[in-house]
Design an enzyme around this catalytic site. Structure first.
Site: not given
Ligand code: APR
Length: 242
Positions: A122, A114, A96-97
């Site tokens: 474009c 994503h 998702q990154n």
């Molecule tokens: N190691 C393991 N897990 C971690 C670490 C780490 N060092 N740091 C944070 N986390 C975990 C957190 O506990 C959390 O559950 O990573 C997760 C990050 O969650 P989000 O911030 O919600 O990110 P993500 O799940 O990728 O978001 C999904 O949401 O905003 C949209 O499009 C955007 O791709 C993104 C999507």
């Protein structure tokens, strides 16, 4: 317990989220105060926000793209790449990154559901193109030569993620599903664990805490991605069964 899976027929799907890049210094979305690099995501990551204030959205993503130059892949990225390279079966990586740390960590295959900071879209000719370090409404599309149609190639809230059919096929055929560093609140990615399990896969969550979706997994590896991914990859490469 499913049968041992450590041969050429084994199929693994890995889903990563912001937690995989956190130890490289990139802020996650939901770990702090609900702000993303100081911004309300709904004021940045929606088509409506872009229509309301394109300059702000260009500025935000130009800054995120510039930030990529300051950070390095961490050992979670590198270990995932090592698994993809050395595992006898298929390892499909979907993230998702929007950063490029998996590629820079050595992954030859990365499915960016994503979108990517490194690309622009474009709206005039629908081309998806490599992005320069910074661009905005004045930038001319190198393909159709029209100005004003370029936007970050990021899938915003309310938009359909990329590559869903191929992700669906991989989930339907996988033996092991691993989610790393994702909070499990954004669909459709949050539904991947159920999809994989419905087809018989074993599911492991790697997260520094239990996510909202924790009950959906068979197993949890709690801790930092850098440490937990290295342990898991070592187990998989030494023929562990799950
Ligand atoms: N190691 C393991 N897990 C971690 C670490 C780490 N060092 N740091 C944070 N986390 C975990 C957190 O506990 C959390 O559950 O990573 C997760 C990050 O969650 P989000 O911030 O919600 O990110 P993500 O799940 O990728 O978001 C999904 O949401 O905003 C949209 O499009 C955007 O791709 C993104 C999507």
């Amino acid at each position: 317990m499913p049968a041992p899976i450590n041969d050429a027929s084994a199929r693994i799907v890995i889903l990563t989220g912001a937690g995989a890049s956190a130890e490289s210094g990139l802020q996650t979305f939901r770990d702090s105060d609900g702000l993303w690099e100081g911004h309300d995501p709904m004021e940045i990551a929606t088509p409506e926000a872009f229509a309301r204030n394109p300059q702000r959205v260009y500025r935000f993503y130009n800054a995120r793209r510039a930030q990529l130059e300051q950070v390095q892949p961490n050992s979670a990225h590198r270990e995932i790449a090592r698994l993809q390279d050395a595992y006898p079966g298929d390892v499909f990586l979907v993230t998702q990154n929007v950063d490029n740390l998996h590629e820079r960590g050595g992954s030859a295959q990365v499915c960016h559901m994503h979108g990517e900071l490194g690309r622009m879209l474009c709206l005039n000719c629908c081309a998806r193109l490599p992005a320069p370090q910074a661009f905005d409404a004045q930038t001319v599309c190198p393909k159709c030569m029209a100005p004003g149609g370029l936007r970050p190639d990021i899938v915003w809230f309310g938009e359909v993620p990329y590559n869903m059919p191929s992700i669906g096929s991989k989930l339907a055929a996988c033996d092991l599903f691993i989610a790393i560093g994702t909070s499990g609140v954004v669909y459709p990615a949050a539904g991947f664990v159920q999809e994989a399990r419905a087809h018989g896969a074993y599911a492991i969550e790697v997260n520094k805490a239990h996510s909202d979706l924790a009950p959906a997994f068979h197993e949890h590896r709690v801790g930092n991605a850098t440490e937990q991914v290295a342990l898991l990859v070592e187990e998989l490469l030494s023929g562990a069964s799950f």
